[in-house]
Design an enzyme around this catalytic site. Structure first.
Site, mmCIF file in Angstrom:
data_model
loop_
_atom_site.group_PDB
_atom_site.id
_atom_site.type_symbol
_atom_site.label_atom_id
_atom_site.label_comp_id
_atom_site.label_asym_id
_atom_site.label_seq_id
_atom_site.Cartn_x
_atom_site.Cartn_y
_atom_site.Cartn_z
ATOM 1 C CB CYS A 1 -0.913 -0.007 1.224
ATOM 2 S SG CYS A 1 -2.239 1.224 1.161
ATOM 3 C CB CYS B 1 -1.586 4.776 3.422
ATOM 4 S SG CYS B 1 -1.406 3.252 4.373
ATOM 5 C CB CYS C 1 -4.354 3.744 -0.099
ATOM 6 S SG CYS C 1 -4.680 3.567 1.669
ATOM 7 C CE LYS D 1 -7.361 -1.301 4.908
ATOM 8 N NZ LYS D 1 -6.030 -0.877 4.373
ATOM 9 N NE ARG E 1 -6.429 5.438 9.398
ATOM 10 C CZ ARG E 1 -7.690 5.664 9.106
ATOM 11 N NH1 ARG E 1 -8.333 6.656 9.704
ATOM 12 N NH2 ARG E 1 -8.318 4.922 8.221
ATOM 13 N NE ARG F 1 -5.969 5.846 4.366
ATOM 14 C CZ ARG F 1 -5.168 5.758 5.419
ATOM 15 N NH1 ARG F 1 -5.520 5.051 6.470
ATOM 16 N NH2 ARG F 1 -4.002 6.374 5.425
ATOM 17 C CD GLU G 1 -14.210 -4.823 -3.270
ATOM 18 O OE1 GLU G 1 -13.294 -5.362 -3.913
ATOM 19 O OE2 GLU G 1 -14.400 -3.596 -3.270
ATOM 20 C CE LYS H 1 -6.585 -3.284 8.569
ATOM 21 N NZ LYS H 1 -5.436 -2.633 7.893
ATOM 22 C CB SER I 1 -4.302 -0.839 15.746
ATOM 23 O OG SER I 1 -5.191 0.020 15.034
ATOM 24 C CE1 TYR J 1 -0.165 -4.302 14.909
ATOM 25 C CE2 TYR J 1 -2.540 -4.532 15.122
ATOM 26 C CZ TYR J 1 -1.442 -4.067 14.431
ATOM 27 O OH TYR J 1 -1.604 -3.381 13.244
#
Length: 323
Positions: free
Chosen positions: A120, A122, A130, A195, A205, A217, A233, A248, A274, A313
């Site tokens: 990507c 971004c 992006c 997404k 971010r 976005r 998609e 996501k 996140s 994470y």
């Protein structure tokens, strides 16, 4: 008093019995660990909104990957943060860019580690979007060659899997074609297929230094209210050559993971993003929840919904508990 013949509690009586009949189990091999790599030496910079996660220079990223691999986490996904950003994100596809160098370092040191690269622009653009911008709009078709070029340079550096996350139309086909043209036909594509434009991305971010400098976005990521669009998609990405598909975020989109899993016969990945991570951490730090227990419950729910692989994470701490 007549006692019931059917007593489901019989199989819940002990920990050993519960483990024996458990339908969904977690293992470290189910996890993909995100790493944020930055320029410089001896950089291990805490990300304030994501306790326990850091921006890492290459030597620290390698140490983190070694720890993950020793715990049984066999896959990492890389996000690069360059020192220099510009309108076209040129460091994303530079052969000596931060993420390309990180790939080489990791594969040289840990050949069996699966290194995935998030493709990507971004993190590399000065505007934080992006793709290429003109008149305040993201230009879909002008962005595709840059994404394809990034995919090629990362794969040539040794990346095992290319994971486009930009949500430009046609990007899987463009990347597949570019990889095939340079004889990288064996490199698979893990498409961020469904997404969503989510409020759960805020801490990321900060970590990736990729906040849009204007607008948002929603013009290219999906509306949270849509299910059929997610399936479209997914179908399009598979038609274009994707080998794996991703949903996501994960936690608020378990229903999407399930309908995608029921629809396709390729591996399904989910991104435990996140904001989902940070909410658990914040509540645990305040003593409101048992953080370890809730972490494993959330990860189990994502796998139970149908994801074979989970980008999370929590990968290291969850693996330590499961070990």
């Amino acid at each position: 008093m007549a006692f019931p013949i059917h007593r489901p509690r019989r199989l819940r009586r002990t920990s050993a019995l519960r483990e024996m009949v458990r339908e969904t189990t977690l293992a470290p091999s189910n996890f993909i660990y995100p790493l944020f790599v930055v320029e410089g030496r001896d950089v291990r910079r805490p990300i304030a909104s994501m306790p326990g996660i850091f921006n890492l220079s290459l030597e620290h990223a390698l140490a983190e990957a070694r720890q993950a691999y020793a715990l049984g986490v066999k896959s990492v996904i890389l996000f690069g943060i360059p020192d220099h950003k510009d309108a076209r994100g040129s460091q994303a596809y530079a052969r000596e860019g931060i993420v390309q160098r990180a790939v080489r370092e990791l594969k040289n040191a840990l050949p069996e580690l699966i290194v995935i690269v998030d493709v990507c622009l971004c993190e590399y653009t000065d505007h934080g979007h992006c793709g290429v911008i003109e008149g305040g709009h993201v230009l879909n078709d002008d962005t595709l060659p840059l994404l394809a070029q990034m995919a090629v340079t990362c794969a040539q550096a040794g990346a095992d899997i290319i994971a486009p996350s930009d949500m430009m139309d046609g990007r899987v086909a463009a990347i597949r074609s570019a990889l095939d043209e340079v004889s990288l036909t064996d490199v698979p594509i893990m498409a961020y297929a469904a997404k969503y434009a989510s409020g759960f991305y805020g801490p990321f971010r900060e970590a990736a230094q990729s906040t849009p400098q204007f607008g948002d976005r929603r013009g290219y990521q999906m509306d949270p209210g849509n299910v059929r669009e997610a399936l479209r998609e997914v179908d399009l990405d598979l038609e274009e050559g994707a080998d794996m598909v991703m949903v996501k975020p994960a936690l608020s989109y378990l229903d999407i993971i399930r309908v995608v899993r029921d629809r396709v016969d390729v591996p399904v990945v989910a991104y435990n993003v996140s904001g989902e991570y940070s909410m658990v951490k914040a509540a645990a730090q305040n003593g409101w929840i048992d953080g370890d227990r809730l972490m494993l419950e959330i990860l189990t729910s994502i796998k139970r919904a149908g994801a074979e692989q989970i980008i999370t994470y929590h990968a290291l701490e969850a693996s330590k508990l499961l070990g």
